[in-house]
Motif scaffolding. Structure first.
Motif, PDB file in Angstrom:
ATOM      1  N   SER A 214       0.829  -1.210   0.000  1.00 32.68           N
ATOM      2  CA  SER A 214       0.000   0.000   0.000  1.00 32.68           C
ATOM      3  C   SER A 214       0.865   1.262   0.000  1.00 32.68           C
ATOM      4  O   SER A 214       0.415   2.325  -0.410  1.00 32.68           O
ATOM      5  CB  SER A 214      -0.955   0.002   1.189  1.00 32.68           C
ATOM      6  OG  SER A 214      -0.257   0.207   2.408  1.00 32.68           O
TER       7      SER A 214
ATOM      8  N   PRO B 158       0.707   2.971  -5.228  1.00 31.81           N
ATOM      9  CA  PRO B 158       0.339   4.230  -5.905  1.00 31.81           C
ATOM     10  C   PRO B 158       1.442   4.764  -6.825  1.00 31.81           C
ATOM     11  O   PRO B 158       1.152   5.264  -7.915  1.00 31.81           O
ATOM     12  CB  PRO B 158       0.064   5.192  -4.743  1.00 31.81           C
ATOM     13  CG  PRO B 158      -0.334   4.299  -3.606  1.00 31.81           C
ATOM     14  CD  PRO B 158       0.510   3.060  -3.768  1.00 31.81           C
TER      15      PRO B 158
ATOM     16  N   ASN C 207       1.458   2.701  -9.986  1.00 37.28           N
ATOM     17  CA  ASN C 207       0.324   3.094 -10.833  1.00 37.28           C
ATOM     18  C   ASN C 207       0.593   4.414 -11.553  1.00 37.28           C
ATOM     19  O   ASN C 207       0.271   4.555 -12.731  1.00 37.28           O
ATOM     20  CB  ASN C 207      -0.953   3.187  -9.999  1.00 37.28           C
ATOM     21  CG  ASN C 207      -1.427   1.835  -9.504  1.00 37.28           C
ATOM     22  OD1 ASN C 207      -1.079   0.793 -10.055  1.00 37.28           O
ATOM     23  ND2 ASN C 207      -2.220   1.850  -8.448  1.00 37.28           N
ATOM     24  N   GLU C 208       1.198   5.373 -10.853  1.00 33.33           N
ATOM     25  CA  GLU C 208       1.520   6.668 -11.464  1.00 33.33           C
ATOM     26  C   GLU C 208       2.477   6.515 -12.632  1.00 33.33           C
ATOM     27  O   GLU C 208       2.419   7.275 -13.598  1.00 33.33           O
ATOM     28  CB  GLU C 208       2.148   7.608 -10.437  1.00 33.33           C
ATOM     29  CG  GLU C 208       1.178   8.205  -9.456  1.00 33.33           C
ATOM     30  CD  GLU C 208       1.874   9.045  -8.398  1.00 33.33           C
ATOM     31  OE1 GLU C 208       2.977   9.587  -8.680  1.00 33.33           O
ATOM     32  OE2 GLU C 208       1.338   9.143  -7.278  1.00 33.33           O
TER      33      GLU C 208
END
Length: 140
Positions: free
Chosen positions: A21, A25, A28-29
């Motif tokens: 977690s 992100p 994904n970016e």
């Protein structure tokens, strides 16, 4: 009656999800999957590996590794070539685009490690990593 033991494997999976977690992100970016990032990171450390070695180090099943590498090669992130001495062996290296991905992600991933360390504590993180290394080295 004995109380059931806490499941080590389930706890490890849940801990992996908690750790991811912090990193997911950023992946994904940058448009990368977890598997692609593992391949990039490992190839950055080892320069060139046979597919089976890469699959083992990245904890990706060989059939899945084939699909990952096909997509990464199509995206210009890796190169695959047959070994000169044995055409059955396939070697994988990072392409310039893969090296650029590693370079652009490194600072971001280090910041994620710092956030994780702030929450867990430096000593606990080192202890955890040490214990996990010990667990990995246990022979069946």
């Amino acid at each position: 009656m004995l109380k059931p033991r806490q499941s080590l494997t389930l706890t490890l999976l849940q801990a992996r999800e908690a750790a991811m977690s912090f990193f997911r992100p950023s992946l994904n970016e940058h448009g990368l999957t977890e598997q692609q990032w593992r391949v990039i990171r490992i190839l950055n450390q080892h320069d060139e590996l046979e597919i089976y070695q890469l699959a083992e180090l990245a904890c990706i099943l060989k059939p899945s590794m084939t699909g990952v590498l096909v997509r990464m090669e199509a995206a210009g992130m890796i190169h695959r070539r047959k070994a000169e001495q044995d055409q059955r062996r396939v070697l994988v290296t990072l392409a310039d685009k893969g090296r650029a991905s590693f370079a652009s992600m490194s600072q971001c991933m280090e910041a994620n490690y710092q956030r994780l360390q702030e929450q867990l504590g430096a000593q606990k993180l080192q202890t955890l990593l040490g214990l996990l290394d010990e667990l990995k080295s246990i022979k069946r």
